[in-house]
Design an enzyme around this catalytic site. Structure first.
Site, PDB file in Angstrom:
ATOM      1  N   ASP A 137      40.760  15.961  62.606  1.00 23.18           N
ATOM      2  CA  ASP A 137      41.884  16.700  62.528  1.00 23.18           C
ATOM      3  C   ASP A 137      42.488  16.570  61.702  1.00 23.18           C
ATOM      4  OD1 ASP A 137      43.514  19.321  63.920  1.00 23.18           O
ATOM      5  OD2 ASP A 137      45.035  18.443  64.961  1.00 23.18           O
TER       6      ASP A 137
HETATM    7  C1  BGC Z   1      46.135  20.994  64.507  1.00 26.39           C
HETATM    8  C2  BGC Z   1      45.529  21.480  64.963  1.00 26.39           C
HETATM    9  C3  BGC Z   1      44.044  22.721  64.301  1.00 26.39           C
HETATM   10  C4  BGC Z   1      44.511  22.157  62.344  1.00 26.39           C
HETATM   11  C5  BGC Z   1      43.776  22.778  61.710  1.00 26.39           C
HETATM   12  C6  BGC Z   1      45.999  20.858  62.941  1.00 26.39           C
HETATM   13  O1  BGC Z   1      47.587  19.990  62.993  1.00 26.39           O
HETATM   14  O2  BGC Z   1      46.006  19.614  65.269  1.00 26.39           O
HETATM   15  O3  BGC Z   1      44.805  22.094  66.456  1.00 26.39           O
HETATM   16  O4  BGC Z   1      43.208  23.062  64.702  1.00 26.39           O
HETATM   17  O5  BGC Z   1      45.591  21.479  62.159  1.00 26.39           O
HETATM   18  O6  BGC Z   1      45.011  23.773  61.330  1.00 26.39           O
END
Ligand code: BGC
Length: 762
Positions: free
Chosen positions: A287
């Site tokens: 993530d």
């Molecule tokens: C989130 C994810 C997301 C990623 C990219 C993160 O902060 O937890 O769900 O896909 O950002 O934007």
């Protein structure tokens, strides 16, 4: 004849397998050939995923020097770029200016639609309509690929039982069985039923956040999750596993720790469970900076955590560049092996191969595909999906549906708030394209009724809360010049002049979603005051509620006759709300997350274990598992939702008294639409294992069927149960069936069911 058909079937199946095998072989040869030409730096470059800025940035780091890095072969993919032309230009740099011309993969948070925005996932799950959910993902894939994207950071399948956690909005609620059905439907929608990612209208899906992210303690985002393996396997892991079984191309690791080790560096999770036990063959991405976040988790410096992540089975590092900047050194120092780097690189290249990026790095991007975005058909699908996501929580005296006549006062800060229709994580959605509630109502009634509008209150008044809620844009209007008292007076005067009031209140779009935890889950005070003042007028009030999570609605439930939960309905929210309010669409949504009576009950969910001192409703006594001040039950339970019509259920009849061996038990209920409208009902089957080797939940959803019955019509609904349906993970985490006494429950919600006792034997 049968033999011939079987033979033909086997021939086709064998041919398909052989074709698949040859495809895989071809891919392996291609990727091996390419990797032989790659330097270690270029291989590590493939593991690097960057965000050049311009879209949602959910962490403190933003990528720099992206163009130079692409030219140097230091970037495997980009995400968060909006617009096909920008994506085309970025890809051009990779395929014409980098040494090996390896195309990049382009990701995006396509969560509930792309430009055409569907209801937030929690709302969509309340449709209990997996075909519809699949269709929304398919439309999203079409639009997103037309916009140059080839990889969606969805589905989000985290089981969530804590409505304080804002990201409950992004998933399918509290139940693993329903969550698994939705997970599969979404993967099918994005990737296509045959998982042929060469099809340029399909996206590679990415199931997230692996794992247990929805179990954050205290409902505080990014917080610790800690639970037994038995709970994990039975209650939290099934939807991720279902996505893997449906062929999901990629997995995103979560921010939280699991057994003390952050998911992003957790070898048990990413390798032993995901790859070895479940047979996942795609790639794992971190993530947003979750690799670097292992430093504050206390796992070591950047070099240490990057090596840990690679060894654990992480293939791609989102934004933080820990892998890019340290893996070469770790290789030289013997802290990681060349094979570990090669394995990760191979998985990324294979994903690109499967997407057809080596044949056409642009995947057919063309100006003409722009016409596939926000089409009238897509908008119509969004309108239908929204209407099907709404849950009618209360409807005393059949106040709803309203007639399209008389004097209708539409009151509340969310009635005319285009900015708040799409909900959280609608990165590519253009809120300016959305239909407001007041527009929807005016479209519906035409000249039949007099519609007036007053704002009545701000969404919230507390400046501290407003500032935090508005971090992604001015969803809570801060330009209002009138005092709360002035707005309230205007609204109350208007209500007094009306025949009925539609009060449109609730949360602003980003009061739920990432980093939007709330300790109080009431309707904000400013709007509660408005509702109370409106109630004092004695007029009939329909509460149309916007929310990204279950809210505590005790006061509202006690004082207002009708409550329609509309979540955040997306682009067509306003029209869909009018469709339901005026009865052009009969609501059929059922809750997928319990609405607590009080936040003090949290977590409250239907499939809990019994205690040794169970509480029987209506029979309070000391030394039972209960509260002094509130009931045990939620205000609105899992599976609950009303219709404009009513359904009567017969007792359950079984074709046998139990299940033996490989046999099946057929359970039948007769459902009758005995109300005044045609309507849809979701018939739910639950079971309970009465005695087992471990304590088992008081109810578990096993199947559901959505049926349409005309007014007056009856239908037998037959569920068939086998020993397989009764399996669970035991204390040794073995997937077992245990013979013994069971109960089946069939009904309209988890709390309102008929019962049937049966035995299941060997
Ligand atoms: C989130 C994810 C997301 C990623 C990219 C993160 O902060 O937890 O769900 O896909 O950002 O934007």
């Amino acid at each position: 004849m049968l033999k011939k058909t079987m033979l033909a079937f086997f021939c086709v199946a064998t041919l398909q397998l052989t074709a698949q095998h040859t495809d895989t072989e071809k891919m392996r040869r291609f990727v091996n050939g390419l990797m032989q030409r790659m330097t270690t730096e270029e291989k590590i470059g493939q593991l690097n995923l960057l965000i050049p800025g311009g879209a949602a940035v959910t962490g403190s780091v933003v990528s720099t020097d992206v163009e130079t890095k692409i030219k140097n072969g230091n970037v495997g993919g980009l995400f968060g770029i909006i617009g096909a032309e920008r994506i085309r230009r970025a890809q051009e740099i990779a395929v014409s200016q980098s040494r090996l011309k390896i195309p990049m993969i382009f990701g995006m948070d396509v969560i509930h639609g792309h430009k055409t925005t569907f209801p937030i996932p929690l709302g969509l799950s309340c449709s209990w309509d997996t075909a519809l959910i699949e269709r929304t993902a398919q439309i999203a894939a079409r639009e997103a690929t037309a916009d140059g994207i080839n990889w969606a950071f969805s589905p989000m399948v985290d089981i969530a039982r804590d409505p304080r956690w804002g990201r409950i909005a992004e998933g399918s609620g509290e139940d693993a069985f329903l969550g698994s059905q939705v997970a599969k439907a979404m993967v099918r929608g994005y990737q296509g039923r045959s998982n042929d990612l060469k099809d340029i209208s399909r996206l590679m899906a990415c199931v997230k956040h692996f794992a247990l992210y929805g179990a954050a303690e205290g409902g505080r985002d990014y917080n610790t999750a800690d639970m037994s393996r038995v709970r994990m396997y039975n209650e939290y892991l099934p939807p991720y596993k279902a996505a893997v079984e449906a062929g999901v191309g990629s997995v995103m690791s979560s921010f939280n720790v699991i057994d003390g080790i952050p998911a992003t560096g957790n070898q048990w999770l990413l390798t032993d469970l995901l790859r070895k036990q479940w047979g996942f063959g795609g790639f794992v991405v971190s993530d947003y900076t979750s690799l670097n976040e292992m430093i504050p988790h206390g796992m070591g410096d950047l070099q240490t955590v990057s090596a840990l992540a690679l060894k654990a089975g992480l293939d791609m590092d989102m934004v933080g560049e820990g892998m890019l900047t340290t893996l070469k050194k770790s290789l030289q120092e013997g802290k990681v092996t060349q094979k570990q780097i090669d394995d990760a690189c191979r998985r990324i290249l294979e994903a690109k191969y499967k997407l057809g990026l080596f044949d056409d790095p642009y995947r057919g991007i063309s100006a003409s595909r722009a016409s596939e975005i926000l089409t009238p058909a897509n908008r119509a699908a969004a309108r239908e999906a929204a209407a099907r996501s709404f849950v009618l929580l209360k409807n005393d005296g059949q106040l709803l549906p309203l007639k399209k006549s008389g004097r209708i006062a539409v009151i509340g800060p969310l009635a005319d708030s285009r900015r708040n229709m799409l909900g959280t994580w609608s990165v590519s959605g253009d809120w300016q394209q959305s239909v407001t509630v007041i527009e929807g109502i005016r479209n519906a009634v035409g000249s039949g009724a007099t519609v007036s509008y007053a704002k009545g209150a701000n969404i919230a008044d507390d400046p501290f809360f407003v500032r935090r809620s508005n971090m992604l844009g001015m969803e809570i209007d801060t330009t209002e010049k009138r005092t709360p008292a002035d707005m309230l007076k205007e609204a109350v005067d208007m209500a007094k002049e009306s025949d009925v009031v539609i009060a449109v209140v609730g949360e602003a779009a980003d009061m739920s979603g990432e980093s939007s935890s709330r300790a109080s889950i009431d309707i904000p005070e400013s709007q509660r005051n408005l509702l109370q003042a409106l109630a004092r007028t004695g007029k009939k009030i329909v509460l149309v509620l916007f929310n990204g999570r279950p809210l505590t609605l005790n006061w509202e439930n006690q004082h207002l006759p009708a409550i329609l939960d509309v979540w955040f309905g997306g682009t067509e929210a306003g029209n869909a709300i009018a469709d339901v309010v005026f009865g052009d669409h009969n609501p059929s949504g059922k809750l997928t997350a319990s609405f607590p009576y009080s936040v003090g009950q949290v977590p409250v969910y239907y499939n809990h274990l019994n205690t040794g001192r169970p509480f029987a409703p209506g029979d309070w006594s000391k030394f039972k598992s209960d509260y002094l001040d509130i009931p045990n039950e939620p205000l609105y339970p899992f599976g609950y939702g009303l219709s404009y019509t009513t359904f009567a259920y017969s007792a359950i009849t079984g074709n046998k008294t139990g299940i033996s061996g490989n046999g099946k038990l057929e359970l039948t209920v007769r459902v009758t639409n005995n109300g005044n409208y045609d309507g849809e009902e979701t018939v739910q089957l639950y079971t309970r294992q009465m005695e087992g080797s471990i304590a088992r939940p008081v109810k578990e959803l096993k199947a559901f069927r959505k049926i349409f019955l005309k007014k007056g019509e009856s239908r037998d609904v037959v569920f068939s149960l086998s020993a397989n349906d009764l399996k669970f993970y035991n204390k040794d985490l073995a997937w077992v069936f245990e013979p013994g006494k069971y109960k089946a429950f069939i009904g309209t919600s988890s709390a309102q069911t008929a019962e049937f006792d049966f035995n299941a034997g060997k």
